[in-house]
Write a protein that holds these residues in place. Sequence first.
Motif, PDB file in Angstrom:
ATOM      1  N   ILE A   1      54.213  22.317  41.673  1.00  0.00           N
ATOM      2  CA  ILE A   1      54.079  22.681  40.193  1.00  0.00           C
ATOM      3  C   ILE A   1      54.493  21.289  39.494  1.00  0.00           C
ATOM      4  O   ILE A   1      53.906  20.678  38.578  1.00  0.00           O
ATOM      5  CB  ILE A   1      54.656  23.658  39.632  1.00  0.00           C
ATOM      6  N   ILE A   2      55.614  20.887  39.771  1.00  0.00           N
ATOM      7  CA  ILE A   2      56.129  19.639  39.405  1.00  0.00           C
ATOM      8  C   ILE A   2      55.009  18.339  39.523  1.00  0.00           C
ATOM      9  O   ILE A   2      54.926  17.660  38.447  1.00  0.00           O
ATOM     10  CB  ILE A   2      57.610  19.159  40.187  1.00  0.00           C
ATOM     11  N   GLU A   3      54.549  18.440  40.721  1.00  0.00           N
ATOM     12  CA  GLU A   3      53.564  17.425  40.742  1.00  0.00           C
ATOM     13  C   GLU A   3      52.492  17.462  39.631  1.00  0.00           C
ATOM     14  O   GLU A   3      52.137  16.275  39.014  1.00  0.00           O
ATOM     15  CB  GLU A   3      52.799  17.379  42.320  1.00  0.00           C
ATOM     16  N   LEU A   4      51.916  18.579  39.248  1.00  0.00           N
ATOM     17  CA  LEU A   4      50.944  18.619  38.188  1.00  0.00           C
ATOM     18  C   LEU A   4      51.546  18.281  37.030  1.00  0.00           C
ATOM     19  O   LEU A   4      50.591  17.731  36.155  1.00  0.00           O
ATOM     20  CB  LEU A   4      50.411  20.053  38.242  1.00  0.00           C
ATOM     21  N   LEU A   5      52.888  18.562  36.724  1.00  0.00           N
ATOM     22  CA  LEU A   5      53.166  18.296  35.433  1.00  0.00           C
ATOM     23  C   LEU A   5      53.393  16.832  35.260  1.00  0.00           C
ATOM     24  O   LEU A   5      53.214  16.145  34.217  1.00  0.00           O
ATOM     25  CB  LEU A   5      54.856  18.826  35.230  1.00  0.00           C
TER      26      LEU A   5
ATOM     27  N   GLY B   1      54.468  24.406  29.770  1.00  0.00           N
ATOM     28  CA  GLY B   1      53.769  23.298  30.761  1.00  0.00           C
ATOM     29  C   GLY B   1      53.007  22.008  30.082  1.00  0.00           C
ATOM     30  O   GLY B   1      52.643  21.121  30.652  1.00  0.00           O
ATOM     31  N   CYS B   2      52.688  22.503  28.712  1.00  0.00           N
ATOM     32  CA  CYS B   2      52.116  21.464  27.910  1.00  0.00           C
ATOM     33  C   CYS B   2      53.103  20.239  27.490  1.00  0.00           C
ATOM     34  O   CYS B   2      52.882  19.121  27.022  1.00  0.00           O
ATOM     35  CB  CYS B   2      51.446  21.902  26.680  1.00  0.00           C
ATOM     36  N   MET B   3      54.460  20.492  27.544  1.00  0.00           N
ATOM     37  CA  MET B   3      55.395  19.572  26.821  1.00  0.00           C
ATOM     38  C   MET B   3      55.589  18.372  27.691  1.00  0.00           C
ATOM     39  O   MET B   3      56.105  17.550  26.810  1.00  0.00           O
ATOM     40  CB  MET B   3      57.089  20.635  26.922  1.00  0.00           C
ATOM     41  N   PRO B   4      55.339  18.032  28.834  1.00  0.00           N
ATOM     42  CA  PRO B   4      55.489  16.985  29.396  1.00  0.00           C
ATOM     43  C   PRO B   4      54.715  15.965  28.630  1.00  0.00           C
ATOM     44  O   PRO B   4      55.131  14.690  28.854  1.00  0.00           O
ATOM     45  CB  PRO B   4      55.010  17.143  30.921  1.00  0.00           C
TER      46      PRO B   4
END
Length: 306
Positions: free
Chosen positions: A29-33, A158-161
């Motif tokens: 999930i981190i990779e996607l962010l 999940g939009c915050m990055p």
Amino acid sequence: MAPAGAARTARRTVGEVVRAYVALTKPRIIELLLITTLPVMFLAARGLPGLWPATWTMVFGTLSAGSANALNCYIDRDIDEVMRRTRRRPLARHQVSPRGALIFGVILGALSTLGLALTVNWLAAWLSLGAILFYVLVYSMILKRRTSQNIVWGGIAGCMPVLIGWGGITGELAWAPVVLFGVVFFWTPPHTWTLAMRYREDYAAAAVPMLPVVASDRVVVRQIIAYTWATVLCSLLLWPIAQTTPLYPAVAAALGAACLFEVYALRHRLNAGKTGVDLRPMRFFHWSNIYLALLFLAVAVDSLLV
């Protein structure tokens, strides 16, 4: 002195503990962010961003996402044991104690916030802390088990990055990152709902009211189509707002067309009488990952051409 065999066993045990704690952070999930963070920094800089602001934003952004995911694992440890998809997570397998996971998540959150404040700026730090708190308190503790709209509003974290990446370079916000925030916001529900269609029985067993659990396939697919259209249209707004080159809208339009093709193929299978696994909802799930990665790659490449 301990025998060599005992030493090797100890090393393996330490390694297993480290891997368990890393797994708490949900690296995939981190990779996607991070895929959505770095290209926005290119856009903010109108080219290559500064090495150190970009590096520290990525490093501490990773810790921030890891904190939110570890705390989510702590909160969801009861349902993770019930669901087949999640029962191999460290807390569900009792590889990490709940107290250990809680402390680990809090420490990562504190390090990420302080790190961003000291090496990047306070805007990025506050946005990062807000994302952690929103994901943990609003989504994990309130929305997830109470409403079928859980992922719609919970997906804000999940939009915050996108905002963190922009703020890390410029120290302020603008309309361009807000548009990309909207892309991720609209993209999240259909991406998650197709996964929930595949694992409907899991969510039902855990009493998590994901939309595919409480609504018919036809209602879910209709919602997926609507949100996919919103994603594609929102992605095209970046062209006039950020004044990109023609490359970005061309790529965004092509990727959007492919995404819409997949979602209408899902509806076609539904109209043909397919149900359950035969609907093949994971086709759209996997394609949506590719869509988001390539779209943000186009943002980065286009920024180098301006």
